[in-house]
Design an enzyme around this catalytic site. Structure first.
Site, PDB file in Angstrom:
ATOM      1  N   TYR A  38      -1.573  -1.275  10.748  1.00 53.53           N
ATOM      2  CA  TYR A  38      -1.771  -1.555   9.314  1.00 53.53           C
ATOM      3  C   TYR A  38      -0.559  -1.039   8.542  1.00 53.53           C
ATOM      4  O   TYR A  38       0.014  -1.750   7.720  1.00 53.53           O
ATOM      5  CB  TYR A  38      -3.058  -0.884   8.838  1.00 53.53           C
ATOM      6  CG  TYR A  38      -3.334  -1.028   7.348  1.00 53.53           C
ATOM      7  CD1 TYR A  38      -3.730  -2.249   6.806  1.00 53.53           C
ATOM      8  CD2 TYR A  38      -3.222   0.071   6.486  1.00 53.53           C
ATOM      9  CE1 TYR A  38      -3.991  -2.379   5.439  1.00 53.53           C
ATOM     10  CE2 TYR A  38      -3.490  -0.055   5.123  1.00 53.53           C
ATOM     11  CZ  TYR A  38      -3.871  -1.273   4.609  1.00 53.53           C
ATOM     12  OH  TYR A  38      -4.131  -1.403   3.254  1.00 53.53           O
ATOM     13  N   SER A  49       0.859  -1.192   0.000  1.00 55.78           N
ATOM     14  CA  SER A  49       0.000   0.000   0.000  1.00 55.78           C
ATOM     15  C   SER A  49       0.891   1.238   0.000  1.00 55.78           C
ATOM     16  O   SER A  49       2.081   1.159   0.360  1.00 55.78           O
ATOM     17  CB  SER A  49      -0.837  -0.005   1.284  1.00 55.78           C
ATOM     18  OG  SER A  49      -1.571   1.190   1.418  1.00 55.78           O
TER      19      SER A  49
HETATM   20  N1  LIG Z   1      -8.793  -0.149  -1.120  1.00 56.53           N
HETATM   21  C1  LIG Z   1      -7.721   0.597  -0.884  1.00 56.53           C
HETATM   22  O1  LIG Z   1      -7.813   1.843  -0.834  1.00 56.53           O
HETATM   23  C2  LIG Z   1      -6.366  -0.045  -0.691  1.00 56.53           C
HETATM   24  C3  LIG Z   1      -5.240   0.786  -0.698  1.00 56.53           C
HETATM   25  C4  LIG Z   1      -3.986   0.219  -0.527  1.00 56.53           C
HETATM   26  C5  LIG Z   1      -3.855  -1.140  -0.357  1.00 56.53           C
HETATM   27  N2  LIG Z   1      -4.960  -1.945  -0.347  1.00 56.53           N
HETATM   28  C6  LIG Z   1      -4.757  -3.382  -0.147  1.00 56.53           C
HETATM   29  O2  LIG Z   1      -5.396  -4.092  -1.201  1.00 56.53           O
HETATM   30  C7  LIG Z   1      -5.726  -5.395  -0.747  1.00 56.53           C
HETATM   31  C8  LIG Z   1      -7.170  -5.688  -1.114  1.00 56.53           C
HETATM   32  O3  LIG Z   1      -8.025  -4.825  -0.378  1.00 56.53           O
HETATM   33  P1  LIG Z   1      -9.411  -4.276  -0.964  1.00 56.53           P
HETATM   34  O4  LIG Z   1      -9.344  -2.820  -0.969  1.00 56.53           O
HETATM   35  O5  LIG Z   1      -9.768  -4.997  -2.166  1.00 56.53           O
HETATM   36  O6  LIG Z   1     -10.402  -4.640   0.257  1.00 56.53           O
HETATM   37  P2  LIG Z   1     -11.465  -5.798   0.452  1.00 56.53           P
HETATM   38  O7  LIG Z   1     -12.498  -5.747  -0.603  1.00 56.53           O
HETATM   39  O8  LIG Z   1     -11.883  -5.707   1.879  1.00 56.53           O
HETATM   40  O9  LIG Z   1     -10.615  -7.123   0.224  1.00 56.53           O
HETATM   41  C9  LIG Z   1      -9.873  -7.748   1.232  1.00 56.53           C
HETATM   42  C10 LIG Z   1      -9.748  -9.219   0.876  1.00 56.53           C
HETATM   43  O10 LIG Z   1      -8.950  -9.867   1.876  1.00 56.53           O
HETATM   44  C11 LIG Z   1      -9.616 -11.064   2.274  1.00 56.53           C
HETATM   45  N3  LIG Z   1      -9.255 -11.444   3.632  1.00 56.53           N
HETATM   46  C12 LIG Z   1      -9.406 -10.701   4.762  1.00 56.53           C
HETATM   47  N4  LIG Z   1      -9.018 -11.400   5.834  1.00 56.53           N
HETATM   48  C13 LIG Z   1      -8.614 -12.615   5.374  1.00 56.53           C
HETATM   49  C14 LIG Z   1      -8.093 -13.787   6.013  1.00 56.53           C
HETATM   50  N5  LIG Z   1      -7.924 -13.863   7.341  1.00 56.53           N
HETATM   51  N6  LIG Z   1      -7.777 -14.845   5.237  1.00 56.53           N
HETATM   52  C15 LIG Z   1      -7.939 -14.798   3.887  1.00 56.53           C
HETATM   53  N7  LIG Z   1      -8.417 -13.720   3.233  1.00 56.53           N
HETATM   54  C16 LIG Z   1      -8.749 -12.651   3.971  1.00 56.53           C
HETATM   55  C17 LIG Z   1     -11.103 -10.730   2.147  1.00 56.53           C
HETATM   56  O11 LIG Z   1     -11.891 -11.891   1.976  1.00 56.53           O
HETATM   57  P3  LIG Z   1     -12.730 -12.656   3.130  1.00 56.53           P
HETATM   58  O12 LIG Z   1     -13.337 -11.618   3.999  1.00 56.53           O
HETATM   59  O13 LIG Z   1     -13.699 -13.460   2.316  1.00 56.53           O
HETATM   60  O14 LIG Z   1     -11.714 -13.519   3.814  1.00 56.53           O
HETATM   61  C18 LIG Z   1     -11.098  -9.929   0.843  1.00 56.53           C
HETATM   62  O15 LIG Z   1     -11.148 -10.797  -0.260  1.00 56.53           O
HETATM   63  C19 LIG Z   1      -5.463  -5.402   0.764  1.00 56.53           C
HETATM   64  O16 LIG Z   1      -4.226  -6.018   1.012  1.00 56.53           O
HETATM   65  C20 LIG Z   1      -5.390  -3.927   1.120  1.00 56.53           C
HETATM   66  O17 LIG Z   1      -4.616  -3.687   2.255  1.00 56.53           O
HETATM   67  C21 LIG Z   1      -6.211  -1.427  -0.516  1.00 56.53           C
END
Ligand SMILES: NC(=O)c1ccc[n+]([C@@H]2O[C@H](COP(=O)([O-])OP(=O)(O)OC[C@H]3O[C@@H](n4cnc5c(N)ncnc54)[C@H](OP(=O)(O)O)[C@@H]3O)[C@@H](O)[C@H]2O)c1
Length: 265
Positions: free
Chosen positions: A154, A141
């Site tokens: 985080y 991130s």
């Molecule tokens: N959105 C942003 O602004 C942003 C910015 C920078 C980085 N990121 C990074 O991008 C990645 C994806 O995030 P997103 O924005 O797409 O959010 P999201 O829709 O909440 O996706 C998070 C994913 O992680 C999975 N997950 C959570 N806990 C887990 C566990 N214990 N075991 C296995 N899977 C797990 C969730 O699935 P389940 O709940 O089904 O397990 C979901 O598929 C993350 O690493 C996040 O930190 C996001």
């Protein structure tokens, strides 16, 4: 590099960026293995991918359970063949001041965001080393470059990922294995709703910054361009976050002042 026929394992594939990556890779004819905890959501993503993907399988997995991670890796390698690309996209964010965050929440954030990816890498890497082929992609991130209020652990976990995978990149380069670290800025997903509060509850709100941010589809496209080009690292964001990364590197004191001025009192 084309993704057609490549075997790609994506964690965090049940929603957001991971689901976007699955759909984009499906449209390019990849073999997909989709992991996260919620099997019903994974099945929906699988349904969206099946028409175009070479294949799309679901492998439910809780990354905070090392035994499950090792078992899933064994099953993936046995039943789906060698993994060409492993994309670590699973993650959970935080919305709490450091002083209000319990030890359990600090540790949970490290487990899911950092140790889960490390454990899965350890389980998959030997097969890549044996084939002298493979690509590890880790979604860190902009928070892995810059510490901001309400996200202390985080940010710590995302910084840790960058350090770990920078080291690994150098170690495995001579073995034909590539490592790409992705640093997204604000992406319009539900990440803030599902973020931990200090006592382990869920924040339950979509941050204003996320409402008009880059779409998960555009984010997935930019990630895949960086992977295809075998870039070591890519910031996938709007201009504001890109500028913040630049300031962190070249004018850190100015950035710290700016972050301080927006800190909650
Ligand atoms: N959105 C942003 O602004 C942003 C910015 C920078 C980085 N990121 C990074 O991008 C990645 C994806 O995030 P997103 O924005 O797409 O959010 P999201 O829709 O909440 O996706 C998070 C994913 O992680 C999975 N997950 C959570 N806990 C887990 C566990 N214990 N075991 C296995 N899977 C797990 C969730 O699935 P389940 O709940 O089904 O397990 C979901 O598929 C993350 O690493 C996040 O930190 C996001």
């Amino acid at each position: 590099m084309s993704f057609q026929g490549k075997r790609v394992w994506i964690t965090g594939a049940s929603s957001g960026i991971g689901a976007g990556l699955a759909r984009e890779l499906a449209s390019q004819g990849a073999h997909l293995l989709l992991s996260a905890r919620r099997e019903d959501e994974l099945r929906k993503v699988q349904g969206e991918c099946l028409a175009d993907a070479a294949s799309a399988e679901v492998l439910p997995l809780d990354l905070t359970d090392p035994e499950q991670v090792r078992h899933a890796a064994q099953s993936a390698l046995q039943n789906h063949g060698p993994i060409d690309i492993l994309i670590h996209c699973a993650g959970v964010s935080q919305r709490s001041l450091a002083r209000d965050t319990s030890d359990a929440v600090d540790r949970a954030l490290m487990e899911i965001n950092y140790f889960g990816a490390v454990e899965l890498t350890r389980a998959v890497l030997p097969a890549m080393l044996a084939r002298k082929e493979g690509h590890l992609v880790v979604v860190s991130s902009v928070a892995g470059k810059i510490g901001t209020p309400l996200r202390s652990s985080y940010c710590a976990a995302k910084h840790a990922l960058i350090g770990y995978f920078d080291s690994l990149r150098a170690e495995v380069f001579g073995d034909g294995i590539f490592v790409t670290t992705i640093c997204p800025g604000y992406i319009a997903t539900e990440i803030s709703s599902k973020a931990y509060t200090g006592n382990g509850g869920r924040y339950g709100k979509v941050d204003a910054e996320l409402q008009h941010a880059m779409s998960p589809t555009e984010c997935a496209r930019q990630i895949l361009r960086a992977v295809a080009a075998r870039k070591p690292e890519a910031v996938v964001s709007g201009p504001k976050e890109r500028m913040a990364v630049y300031l962190r590197r070249f004018c850190p004191q100015l950035l710290f002042r700016l972050i301080r001025s927006h800190a909650p009192s």
